[in-house]
Design a protein around this motif. Structure first.
Motif, PDB file in Angstrom:
ATOM      1  N   GLU A 256     -32.425 -37.421  16.959  1.00 32.75           N
ATOM      2  CA  GLU A 256     -33.232 -38.239  17.866  1.00 32.75           C
ATOM      3  C   GLU A 256     -33.944 -39.358  17.107  1.00 32.75           C
ATOM      4  OE1 GLU A 256     -34.321 -34.804  21.202  1.00 32.75           O
ATOM      5  OE2 GLU A 256     -35.681 -35.168  19.520  1.00 32.75           O
ATOM      6  N   ARG A 257     -34.522 -39.015  15.955  1.00 26.67           N
ATOM      7  CA  ARG A 257     -35.269 -40.015  15.192  1.00 26.67           C
ATOM      8  C   ARG A 257     -34.350 -41.108  14.642  1.00 26.67           C
ATOM      9  NH1 ARG A 257     -40.157 -41.194  12.526  1.00 26.67           N
ATOM     10  NH2 ARG A 257     -39.780 -43.291  11.728  1.00 26.67           N
ATOM     11  N   LEU A 258     -33.184 -40.705  14.128  1.00 28.10           N
ATOM     12  CA  LEU A 258     -32.307 -41.696  13.504  1.00 28.10           C
ATOM     13  C   LEU A 258     -31.656 -42.601  14.545  1.00 28.10           C
ATOM     14  CD1 LEU A 258     -30.684 -39.744  10.540  1.00 28.10           C
ATOM     15  CD2 LEU A 258     -32.813 -41.061  10.626  1.00 28.10           C
ATOM     16  N   VAL A 259     -31.353 -42.078  15.719  1.00 29.19           N
ATOM     17  CA  VAL A 259     -30.873 -42.954  16.800  1.00 29.19           C
ATOM     18  C   VAL A 259     -31.975 -43.933  17.179  1.00 29.19           C
ATOM     19  CG1 VAL A 259     -30.221 -43.023  19.238  1.00 29.19           C
ATOM     20  CG2 VAL A 259     -29.115 -41.398  17.692  1.00 29.19           C
ATOM     21  N   HIS A 260     -33.206 -43.444  17.263  1.00 25.92           N
ATOM     22  CA  HIS A 260     -34.350 -44.322  17.545  1.00 25.92           C
ATOM     23  C   HIS A 260     -34.478 -45.412  16.476  1.00 25.92           C
ATOM     24  CE1 HIS A 260     -38.380 -45.516  18.878  1.00 25.92           C
ATOM     25  NE2 HIS A 260     -38.755 -45.445  17.615  1.00 25.92           N
ATOM     26  N   ASP A 261     -34.148 -45.067  15.228  1.00 24.51           N
ATOM     27  CA  ASP A 261     -34.223 -46.040  14.128  1.00 24.51           C
ATOM     28  C   ASP A 261     -33.073 -47.051  14.170  1.00 24.51           C
ATOM     29  OD1 ASP A 261     -36.483 -44.765  13.179  1.00 24.51           O
ATOM     30  OD2 ASP A 261     -35.469 -43.752  11.515  1.00 24.51           O
ATOM     31  N   GLY A 262     -32.085 -46.816  15.028  1.00 18.97           N
ATOM     32  CA  GLY A 262     -30.973 -47.750  15.156  1.00 18.97           C
ATOM     33  C   GLY A 262     -29.682 -47.326  14.492  1.00 18.97           C
ATOM     34  N   HIS A 263     -29.664 -46.114  13.923  1.00 18.52           N
ATOM     35  CA  HIS A 263     -28.455 -45.631  13.265  1.00 18.52           C
ATOM     36  C   HIS A 263     -27.485 -45.042  14.286  1.00 18.52           C
ATOM     37  CE1 HIS A 263     -30.559 -46.281   9.550  1.00 18.52           C
ATOM     38  NE2 HIS A 263     -31.477 -45.375   9.824  1.00 18.52           N
ATOM     39  N   THR A 264     -26.216 -44.968  13.900  1.00 18.83           N
ATOM     40  CA  THR A 264     -25.225 -44.228  14.670  1.00 18.83           C
ATOM     41  C   THR A 264     -25.147 -42.824  14.090  1.00 18.83           C
ATOM     42  OG1 THR A 264     -23.919 -46.188  15.198  1.00 18.83           O
ATOM     43  CG2 THR A 264     -22.800 -44.066  15.321  1.00 18.83           C
ATOM     44  N   VAL A 265     -25.278 -41.834  14.948  1.00 19.77           N
ATOM     45  CA  VAL A 265     -25.336 -40.447  14.496  1.00 19.77           C
ATOM     46  C   VAL A 265     -24.101 -39.696  14.965  1.00 19.77           C
ATOM     47  CG1 VAL A 265     -26.561 -38.253  14.767  1.00 19.77           C
ATOM     48  CG2 VAL A 265     -27.856 -40.358  14.349  1.00 19.77           C
ATOM     49  N   PHE A 266     -23.448 -39.016  14.045  1.00 19.11           N
ATOM     50  CA  PHE A 266     -22.378 -38.079  14.358  1.00 19.11           C
ATOM     51  C   PHE A 266     -22.981 -36.686  14.278  1.00 19.11           C
ATOM     52  CE2 PHE A 266     -20.456 -41.797  12.272  1.00 19.11           C
ATOM     53  CZ  PHE A 266     -19.767 -42.295  13.366  1.00 19.11           C
ATOM     54  N   ALA A 267     -23.191 -36.085  15.428  1.00 20.94           N
ATOM     55  CA  ALA A 267     -23.910 -34.823  15.532  1.00 20.94           C
ATOM     56  C   ALA A 267     -22.924 -33.677  15.676  1.00 20.94           C
ATOM     57  CB  ALA A 267     -24.856 -34.848  16.733  1.00 20.94           C
ATOM     58  N   THR A 268     -23.033 -32.678  14.819  1.00 16.47           N
ATOM     59  CA  THR A 268     -22.128 -31.541  14.875  1.00 16.47           C
ATOM     60  C   THR A 268     -22.905 -30.252  15.061  1.00 16.47           C
ATOM     61  OG1 THR A 268     -22.072 -30.860  12.537  1.00 16.47           O
ATOM     62  CG2 THR A 268     -20.730 -32.772  13.164  1.00 16.47           C
TER      63      THR A 268
END
Length: 250
Positions: free
Chosen positions: A18-30
């Protein structure tokens, strides 16, 4: 930045995503629980891409890294978060199956993911490997036995990675929290007993998953010449104990 997070369906992993998406990163969540990942994907939108994964599978971890890099681009950061504690009994009465599960997840899963993602980072001469350890890897406590030993491995593995990567712009960090509330950690440890898990945090103000996510966000913001080897975090209500001494009455 593309960030791969393991164990992202709940707790630290979910908060970090949640935080890294908020920071603008693309997250690959597993994670193993695809339904939880799909819920997170609906919440966070296109910047989060969900993949069902059991990190205990050597073949599946390698295949996933290849799939991400071939289909989405380089993995800039790996957050090895997947892990668990099972049981709090003494070693002599503990379940060997639970020991195996902790070793397979906390050690082997982390090693499999790192081995799959690291070579491309080294080739590009940039990247991060952030490992979720624990103060249990430094400070023993009754019932910690194999869980603490797995987290001691995480600490030492991180430092040895740093030794191998000296001179490279691939950075490695072990984040080692103490008492942390608001996650499924203790519920899992006590086999789903929510009441027993709640007593662990009774009368305390523990650190939270959001605090861990804030720390990951900060690490990823640092300039390329800075490596944070280890971060040990505790709430102000916690401290290491003195040595335990059993004294006879005679």
């Amino acid at each position: 930045m593309n960030v791969l997070i393991t164990g992202a369906s709940a707790g630290f992993g979910r908060a970090i995503a949640e935080r890294l998406v908020h920071d603008g990163h693309t997250v690959f969540a597993t994670a193993r629980r695809k339904d939880k990942l799909d819920e997170l994907s609906r919440q966070l939108g296109a910047k989060l891409v969900a993949f069902e994964l059991d990190v205990r599978s050597r073949e599946a971890t390698a295949a996933l890294v290849r799939e991400i890099e071939n289909g989405h681009g380089p993995i800039d950061a790996l957050v090895n978060n997947a892990g668990l504690a099972l049981g709090l009994g003494p070693a002599q009465t503990s379940s060997l199956d639970e020991w195996d599960t902790m070793i397979d997840t906390n050690i082997k899963g982390l090693v499999y993911m790192t081995h799959a993602a690291l070579p491309a980072m080294v080739e590009r001469d940039r990247g991060w490997v952030i490992n979720l350890g624990s103060v249990a890897g430094t400070y023993p406590y009754p019932g910690g036995n194999v869980y603490g030993a797995t987290k001691a491995f995480v600490h030492q593995f991180t430092l040895n990675l740093k030794a191998d990567l000296v001179g490279k712009h691939v950075r490695v960090t072990s984040i080692e929290p103490g008492l942390c509330g608001g996650t499924e950690f203790s519920v899992t440890r006590f086999g789903g007993d929510e009441q027993k898990a709640a007593t662990v945090y009774q009368g305390t103000q523990p650190i939270t998953a959001a605090d861990i996510a804030e720390t990951v966000s900060w690490i990823l913001s640092l300039p390329s010449h800075v490596n944070i080897n280890t971060i040990e975090m505790m709430p102000t209500c916690q401290a290491p104990n003195a040595f335990a001494i059993a004294r006879s009455s005679t």
